[in-house]
Design a protein around this motif. Structure first.
Motif, PDB file in Angstrom:
ATOM      1  N   ASP A 205      35.968  41.967  44.062  1.00  0.00           N
ATOM      2  CA  ASP A 205      36.314  41.540  42.704  1.00  0.00           C
ATOM      3  C   ASP A 205      36.972  40.169  42.763  1.00  0.00           C
ATOM      4  O   ASP A 205      37.792  39.910  43.634  1.00  0.00           O
ATOM      5  N   LEU A 206      36.615  39.299  41.817  1.00  0.00           N
ATOM      6  CA  LEU A 206      37.251  37.993  41.695  1.00  0.00           C
ATOM      7  C   LEU A 206      38.150  38.021  40.472  1.00  0.00           C
ATOM      8  O   LEU A 206      37.689  38.311  39.365  1.00  0.00           O
ATOM      9  N   ARG A 207      39.412  37.753  40.662  1.00  0.00           N
ATOM     10  CA  ARG A 207      40.396  37.689  39.576  1.00  0.00           C
ATOM     11  C   ARG A 207      40.735  36.218  39.349  1.00  0.00           C
ATOM     12  O   ARG A 207      41.479  35.625  40.116  1.00  0.00           O
ATOM     13  N   ILE A 208      40.151  35.625  38.315  1.00  0.00           N
ATOM     14  CA  ILE A 208      40.384  34.210  38.037  1.00  0.00           C
ATOM     15  C   ILE A 208      41.777  34.036  37.451  1.00  0.00           C
ATOM     16  O   ILE A 208      42.123  34.661  36.456  1.00  0.00           O
TER      17      ILE A 208
ATOM     18  N   SER B 176      37.695  26.528  39.094  1.00  0.00           N
ATOM     19  CA  SER B 176      38.478  27.745  38.839  1.00  0.00           C
ATOM     20  C   SER B 176      39.048  28.242  40.151  1.00  0.00           C
ATOM     21  O   SER B 176      38.535  27.953  41.224  1.00  0.00           O
ATOM     22  N   GLY B 177      40.117  28.982  40.045  1.00  0.00           N
ATOM     23  CA  GLY B 177      40.748  29.525  41.240  1.00  0.00           C
ATOM     24  C   GLY B 177      41.365  30.866  40.947  1.00  0.00           C
ATOM     25  O   GLY B 177      41.666  31.206  39.803  1.00  0.00           O
ATOM     26  N   GLY B 178      41.522  31.638  41.975  1.00  0.00           N
ATOM     27  CA  GLY B 178      42.110  32.958  41.803  1.00  0.00           C
ATOM     28  C   GLY B 178      42.149  33.702  43.114  1.00  0.00           C
ATOM     29  O   GLY B 178      42.232  33.094  44.171  1.00  0.00           O
ATOM     30  N   ARG B 179      42.069  35.007  43.007  1.00  0.00           N
ATOM     31  CA  ARG B 179      42.128  35.860  44.191  1.00  0.00           C
ATOM     32  C   ARG B 179      40.886  36.738  44.236  1.00  0.00           C
ATOM     33  O   ARG B 179      40.372  37.140  43.203  1.00  0.00           O
TER      34      ARG B 179
ATOM     35  N   ARG C 154      42.642  33.972  48.618  1.00  0.00           N
ATOM     36  CA  ARG C 154      42.620  32.992  47.525  1.00  0.00           C
ATOM     37  C   ARG C 154      41.247  32.354  47.495  1.00  0.00           C
ATOM     38  O   ARG C 154      40.612  32.178  48.520  1.00  0.00           O
ATOM     39  N   SER C 155      40.819  32.006  46.309  1.00  0.00           N
ATOM     40  CA  SER C 155      39.471  31.474  46.142  1.00  0.00           C
ATOM     41  C   SER C 155      39.487  30.322  45.147  1.00  0.00           C
ATOM     42  O   SER C 155      40.152  30.398  44.125  1.00  0.00           O
ATOM     43  N   THR C 156      38.762  29.248  45.456  1.00  0.00           N
ATOM     44  CA  THR C 156      38.592  28.128  44.540  1.00  0.00           C
ATOM     45  C   THR C 156      37.104  27.814  44.441  1.00  0.00           C
ATOM     46  O   THR C 156      36.417  27.764  45.461  1.00  0.00           O
TER      47      THR C 156
END
Length: 62
Positions: free
Chosen positions: A48-51, A27-30, A13-15
């Motif tokens: 890859d970042l999937r927002i 923004s956040g996603g995986r 997970r990414s923010t």
């Protein structure tokens, strides 16, 4: 650097928080990553970042 025939997929997970001109954009996603094991250790071969969500106005990139 010779690659060893071993790979794996990784998900996290990414923010992200950016602030410019007094405006806040969040923004956040995986992240979906592919790693390859080399003689020197694990290396990213794909990222890859999937927002999944965002809040505020995104910054304008130059």
């Amino acid at each position: 650097m010779a690659a060893i025939s071993e790979s794996r997929d990784d998900t996290a997970r990414s923010t992200h928080v950016l602030a410019a001109d007094g405006e806040l954009f969040v923004s956040g996603g995986r992240t979906e990553n592919e790693l390859v094991r080399t003689a020197e250790g694990w290396r990213l071969s794909r990222a890859d970042l999937r927002i999944a969500w965002k809040q505020g106005n995104p910054p304008v990139l130059p």
